[in-house]
Design an enzyme around this catalytic site. Sequence first.
Site, PDB file in Angstrom:
ATOM      1  N   LYS A  22      77.921   8.857  -8.319  1.00  0.00           N
ATOM      2  CA  LYS A  22      77.671   9.793  -7.101  1.00  0.00           C
ATOM      3  C   LYS A  22      76.338  10.582  -7.400  1.00  0.00           C
ATOM      4  CE  LYS A  22      79.677  13.806  -6.643  1.00  0.00           C
ATOM      5  NZ  LYS A  22      78.815  14.976  -6.817  1.00  0.00           N
ATOM      6  N   ASN A  23      76.304  11.221  -8.562  1.00  0.00           N
ATOM      7  CA  ASN A  23      75.333  11.958  -8.902  1.00  0.00           C
ATOM      8  C   ASN A  23      73.970  11.336  -9.144  1.00  0.00           C
ATOM      9  OD1 ASN A  23      76.859  14.067  -8.658  1.00  0.00           O
ATOM     10  ND2 ASN A  23      76.938  14.835 -10.797  1.00  0.00           N
ATOM     11  N   ARG A  93      75.340  20.439  -3.033  1.00  0.00           N
ATOM     12  CA  ARG A  93      74.374  20.991  -3.959  1.00  0.00           C
ATOM     13  C   ARG A  93      72.970  20.235  -4.224  1.00  0.00           C
ATOM     14  NH1 ARG A  93      72.985  25.304  -7.451  1.00  0.00           N
ATOM     15  NH2 ARG A  93      72.106  24.490  -9.230  1.00  0.00           N
ATOM     16  N   CYS A 117      80.054  22.757  -5.028  1.00  0.00           N
ATOM     17  CA  CYS A 117      81.329  23.442  -5.625  1.00  0.00           C
ATOM     18  C   CYS A 117      81.154  24.637  -6.306  1.00  0.00           C
ATOM     19  CB  CYS A 117      81.968  22.513  -6.595  1.00  0.00           C
ATOM     20  SG  CYS A 117      82.789  20.899  -5.884  1.00  0.00           S
ATOM     21  N   ARG A 122      75.055  29.178  -9.646  1.00  0.00           N
ATOM     22  CA  ARG A 122      74.387  28.036  -9.870  1.00  0.00           C
ATOM     23  C   ARG A 122      72.811  28.014  -9.132  1.00  0.00           C
ATOM     24  NH1 ARG A 122      78.057  23.052  -8.271  1.00  0.00           N
ATOM     25  NH2 ARG A 122      76.801  21.643  -9.711  1.00  0.00           N
ATOM     26  N   PRO A 123      71.801  29.018 -10.039  1.00  0.00           N
ATOM     27  CA  PRO A 123      70.680  29.173  -9.372  1.00  0.00           C
ATOM     28  C   PRO A 123      70.011  28.068  -9.505  1.00  0.00           C
ATOM     29  CG  PRO A 123      70.894  29.967 -11.649  1.00  0.00           C
ATOM     30  CD  PRO A 123      72.434  29.302 -11.186  1.00  0.00           C
ATOM     31  N   ILE A 124      68.578  27.843  -8.730  1.00  0.00           N
ATOM     32  CA  ILE A 124      67.784  26.702  -8.982  1.00  0.00           C
ATOM     33  C   ILE A 124      66.407  27.259  -9.291  1.00  0.00           C
ATOM     34  CG2 ILE A 124      68.828  25.218  -6.851  1.00  0.00           C
ATOM     35  CD1 ILE A 124      66.682  25.895  -5.137  1.00  0.00           C
ATOM     36  N   ASP A 125      66.346  28.707  -9.986  1.00  0.00           N
ATOM     37  CA  ASP A 125      65.240  28.946 -10.495  1.00  0.00           C
ATOM     38  C   ASP A 125      64.167  28.180 -11.329  1.00  0.00           C
ATOM     39  OD1 ASP A 125      67.468  29.610 -12.423  1.00  0.00           O
ATOM     40  OD2 ASP A 125      66.079  30.325 -13.637  1.00  0.00           O
ATOM     41  N   ASP A 305      81.889  17.921 -16.092  1.00  0.00           N
ATOM     42  CA  ASP A 305      82.423  17.361 -14.864  1.00  0.00           C
ATOM     43  C   ASP A 305      83.647  16.560 -15.242  1.00  0.00           C
ATOM     44  OD1 ASP A 305      80.420  18.368 -13.361  1.00  0.00           O
ATOM     45  OD2 ASP A 305      79.637  16.354 -12.728  1.00  0.00           O
ATOM     46  N   ILE A 327      78.753  25.368 -19.747  1.00  0.00           N
ATOM     47  CA  ILE A 327      77.657  25.044 -18.718  1.00  0.00           C
ATOM     48  C   ILE A 327      77.961  25.812 -17.439  1.00  0.00           C
ATOM     49  CG2 ILE A 327      76.414  23.126 -17.377  1.00  0.00           C
ATOM     50  CD1 ILE A 327      76.451  22.396 -20.243  1.00  0.00           C
ATOM     51  N   ARG A 397      84.856  13.998  -1.784  1.00  0.00           N
ATOM     52  CA  ARG A 397      83.277  14.388  -1.700  1.00  0.00           C
ATOM     53  C   ARG A 397      82.949  13.212  -3.063  1.00  0.00           C
ATOM     54  NH1 ARG A 397      81.624  20.451  -2.316  1.00  0.00           N
ATOM     55  NH2 ARG A 397      79.787  19.273  -3.103  1.00  0.00           N
TER      56      ARG A 397
HETATM   57  C1  UD1 Z   1      74.700  18.552 -12.025  1.00  0.00           C
HETATM   58  C2  UD1 Z   1      75.686  17.957 -11.557  1.00  0.00           C
HETATM   59  C3  UD1 Z   1      76.997  18.304 -11.782  1.00  0.00           C
HETATM   60  C4  UD1 Z   1      77.136  18.639 -13.263  1.00  0.00           C
HETATM   61  C5  UD1 Z   1      75.874  19.341 -13.697  1.00  0.00           C
HETATM   62  C6  UD1 Z   1      75.885  19.577 -15.214  1.00  0.00           C
HETATM   63  C7  UD1 Z   1      74.482  16.796  -9.470  1.00  0.00           C
HETATM   64  C8  UD1 Z   1      74.310  16.744  -8.044  1.00  0.00           C
HETATM   65  N1  UD1 Z   1      75.448  17.547 -10.238  1.00  0.00           N
HETATM   66  O1  UD1 Z   1      74.429  19.844 -11.353  1.00  0.00           O
HETATM   67  O2  UD1 Z   1      78.225  17.496 -11.294  1.00  0.00           O
HETATM   68  O3  UD1 Z   1      78.345  19.432 -13.345  1.00  0.00           O
HETATM   69  O4  UD1 Z   1      74.869  18.411 -13.561  1.00  0.00           O
HETATM   70  O5  UD1 Z   1      76.097  18.203 -15.944  1.00  0.00           O
HETATM   71  O6  UD1 Z   1      73.957  15.713 -10.240  1.00  0.00           O
HETATM   72  N2  UD1 Z   1      70.410  26.364 -14.214  1.00  0.00           N
HETATM   73  C9  UD1 Z   1      69.962  27.524 -14.145  1.00  0.00           C
HETATM   74  N3  UD1 Z   1      68.575  27.460 -13.162  1.00  0.00           N
HETATM   75  C10 UD1 Z   1      68.375  26.363 -12.450  1.00  0.00           C
HETATM   76  C11 UD1 Z   1      69.190  25.228 -12.556  1.00  0.00           C
HETATM   77  C12 UD1 Z   1      70.384  25.008 -13.308  1.00  0.00           C
HETATM   78  O7  UD1 Z   1      70.135  28.528 -14.727  1.00  0.00           O
HETATM   79  O8  UD1 Z   1      67.576  26.335 -12.106  1.00  0.00           O
HETATM   80  C13 UD1 Z   1      71.891  26.352 -15.074  1.00  0.00           C
HETATM   81  C14 UD1 Z   1      73.032  26.124 -14.294  1.00  0.00           C
HETATM   82  O9  UD1 Z   1      73.680  27.457 -13.826  1.00  0.00           O
HETATM   83  C15 UD1 Z   1      74.287  25.959 -15.320  1.00  0.00           C
HETATM   84  C16 UD1 Z   1      73.066  24.666 -16.113  1.00  0.00           C
HETATM   85  O10 UD1 Z   1      71.865  25.473 -15.779  1.00  0.00           O
HETATM   86  O11 UD1 Z   1      74.615  26.648 -16.160  1.00  0.00           O
HETATM   87  C17 UD1 Z   1      73.050  23.367 -15.966  1.00  0.00           C
HETATM   88  O12 UD1 Z   1      73.029  22.932 -14.490  1.00  0.00           O
HETATM   89  P1  UD1 Z   1      72.675  21.796 -13.920  1.00  0.00           P
HETATM   90  O13 UD1 Z   1      72.201  20.881 -15.042  1.00  0.00           O
HETATM   91  O14 UD1 Z   1      71.015  22.263 -13.164  1.00  0.00           O
HETATM   92  O15 UD1 Z   1      73.603  21.547 -12.890  1.00  0.00           O
HETATM   93  P2  UD1 Z   1      73.335  20.769 -11.437  1.00  0.00           P
HETATM   94  O16 UD1 Z   1      72.079  19.682 -11.478  1.00  0.00           O
HETATM   95  O17 UD1 Z   1      73.465  21.791 -10.711  1.00  0.00           O
END
Ligand code: UD1
Length: 430
Positions: A22-23, A93, A117, A122-125, A305, A327, A397
């Site tokens: 899926k991812n 997401r 979820c 879950r920031p995207i900074d 996961d 995580i 999902r």
């Molecule tokens: C992806 C997966 C999710 C999995 C996760 C970790 C998809 C669609 N989802 O989520 O199923 O649980 O990887 O393997 O592929 N973080 C920040 N800033 C950012 C981005 C992330 O601080 O801009 C932090 C997050 O809060 C978290 C960590 O980094 O603590 C890892 O997150 P990330 O690997 O980005 O997870 P996702 O891509 O959202």
Amino acid sequence: MEQYIMKGGNPLVGEVTIGGAKNAALGILTAAIMTDDNVLIENLPDVRDINVMLEAIQEIGADVDRIDRHTVKINASNIGEVSVDDEYIRRIRASYYFIGALLGKYKSAQVPLPGGCNIGSRPIDLHLKGFRALGADISVERGAVVAHAIDLVGAHIYLDKVSVGATINVMMAATLAEGQTIIENAAKEPHVVDVANFLNSMGANIKGAGTDIIRIRGVRKLHGTEYSIIPDQIEAGTFMCAAAITRGDVMVKNVIPKHLEAISAKLIEIGCEVIEFDDAVRVVGKPIQHHTNINTLPYPGFPTDMQPQITVTLALAKGTSIVTESIFENRFKYVDELARMGSNIKVEGNVAIIDGVKSFSGASVNAPDLRAGAALVIAGLAADGYTTVDEIGYIQRGYECFEEKLRALGAMIEKVDSERAAQKFQLQVG
Ligand code: UD1
């Protein structure tokens, strides 16, 4: 309201075939809009997040032709809209991948901030930091990320935290930037590699995916391709835990055993037998399984996961196990639900202290999110008596035909949508 009802106690025995990841698919589908040529994608999982993503791709003007359940052809030459505003897309997401794909191709994107979820903040900074480093102007306006660039120019980007999403997103945009981009501290997950391979098959020049330094030499244009998505590591891991917790014997087919090594290692530590084949793993659960400690980490560490599925398995293992969630901070919400089945788990911050119990007793529980929902189902299959799991939309999902696949392994489980249907199931299984 749909729910799963199951009667636990049957060891799962037989073979199960794992679908596409899926991812990986979420990244690949959005990357497919970066060319104007036809793209054919195979081994697509037929799950809700993917169908929502396909709707959103169609919504912005691309042609989406679902050739069969697991194959789709996308042609994005008619995209007229760099603004994604589909009410569903906010719930997944991975909608953030539209920013990298649209910004790369059209140098402009407007995408609602993502949902997904609720497993913690879950920031995207880091995604935005990467786009800015490539020369994009980024702002957040009325709940959406607005990104523009005159030109994207390759840059040296250090990701402060290992992030799957930021790595894939920045990699996509950098593919069509001028010059070289280096992403340091990149995520190494199998789906990062799969998206890179997919982009390379469209003419991108990406090297190093799967290591922590990815080098991308920008190209002017991407072309069409045909591509088959890798198997889903987490679906495979879930069935491996289902075999372990029910003391069953399951051949999990169509997998890449290397991607499952962290999960296999832990199941072996607790006393299961795990036999690897070229594209399958067989897991044999043992009557008495032992405690262990687990710390979730980026790949090749133990995947977050898989944390709920292994935690429920440890809740029926002898002794005290400690699971540390490194995580996402809010990923133990299902523990209260599991307590209704008789587990003995104490959560302190991001650590769960699990005292193994001899058995679970069936109960009515709620799925709080996708993976925790799947974990509660496998717990129910190991419990005495009947368990119902509500809010199964979360599970749908990410798992295709979950109940059918479990039933084929001997599980007594049914998806029902009324009290009457639940009673009918109980009468049938006795
Ligand atoms: C992806 C997966 C999710 C999995 C996760 C970790 C998809 C669609 N989802 O989520 O199923 O649980 O990887 O393997 O592929 N973080 C920040 N800033 C950012 C981005 C992330 O601080 O801009 C932090 C997050 O809060 C978290 C960590 O980094 O603590 C890892 O997150 P990330 O690997 O980005 O997870 P996702 O891509 O959202």
